[in-house]
Design an enzyme around this catalytic site. Sequence first.
Site, short mmCIF file in Angstrom:
data_model
loop_
_atom_site.label_atom_id
_atom_site.label_comp_id
_atom_site.label_asym_id
_atom_site.label_seq_id
_atom_site.Cartn_x
_atom_site.Cartn_y
_atom_site.Cartn_z
CG ASN A 226 49.68 27.71 34.23
OD1 ASN A 226 49.28 27.83 35.40
ND2 ASN A 226 49.79 26.51 33.67
NE ARG A 227 44.14 35.05 36.25
CZ ARG A 227 43.41 36.07 35.84
NH1 ARG A 227 43.33 36.33 34.54
NH2 ARG A 227 42.79 36.85 36.70
CD GLU B 256 51.98 25.89 36.24
OE1 GLU B 256 52.10 24.78 35.70
OE2 GLU B 256 52.66 26.89 35.91
CG ASP C 114 56.82 21.50 27.79
OD1 ASP C 114 56.82 21.96 28.94
OD2 ASP C 114 56.43 20.35 27.51
#
Length: 344
Positions: free
Chosen positions: A212-213, A215, A280
């Site tokens: 994601n952004r 991370e 997930d």
Amino acid sequence: MKQAPVPLARDRVLQLIQRMRSSRVAVVGDIMLDRYLIGDTDRLSPEAPVPVVTVAQRHAALGGAANVAANVAALGARCLLVGVVGDDGDGAAIRQELAVARLEDRFVLTIAGRPTTSKTRIVARGQQIVRIDDEVDSLLEGQDLTRLVAAARDALADADALLLEDYNKGALSPALIVAVMEVAKRRGIPIVVDPKYRQFFQYQGATVFKPNRRELESALGAAVDLQNGNALPEVLARLKVDNLLVTLGAEGMVLVTKDGNLTQIPSIARQIFDVSGAGDTVTAWLGSALAAGASIREAAQLANYAAGVEVGKAGVATVSPEEVLAVHEERFDQIGKLRRGGLI
């Protein structure tokens, strides 16, 4: 060059879903148990300035790599889950939940002396009051690691895709990553990585890398300008992966392919109730679609449909093929839906 995705035809969605149901997907990573204690509160404790929660409901759910596996199973594919649990009550609870989800646990190893990773959420009046994490997140080593590598290799023997689910809980050591990716590359099957910070740059050669952004920016140590057409291809080259899929929450996703093209995939969620587990779901659908022969853009669109369904549900949830097909029809094929229903 930034592109808009071309909507999938309904027949293609049906074809991919049917193929996904006959695919075999190996999920390797950190297995967790999510516990929920749900109740009400109307007073503060006399012992400390904290609310007293009277528990009315309690339930457990599969988390981490096990939730990815549950999503793979829910779409009809066969899932081979690889990871570790402790020799404790939470480990037994995970095996019970796997059985309920009709998931095999023969590649789930029990590690004595290491607790099962669990997250207990206490919820009152619809709000999470506190979360309690019980874990040891040191990387597996020695005989435990050797056993897990052997189990992962066995699971990959007839798999159509490899999904690596990293939650920084210690299962995905560099040695395991190298071993399973070697097998997957040798067999020519797609590799999808859902990374966390600790091993972020260990996945060279992955088919799809899906942070994601937050991370991504945390690992790079700088903000990423998504409006800059050159920024993400440079990140792709630095990571040395084939394709980069950055999830953006309510803003959807950005796909960067190895040819340098960017595809902006807008969110289709009508109402965002709870984002828990959405990542997930994306990983499960993305990997299963690639296992079924979808192109990377097709797989990303299917995963986006599934995420749009998941965030409209309370808590961590799975998504069925029927729900994804319904979202596609509502968004892109309303006339066809009416025609098939005999209304026009």
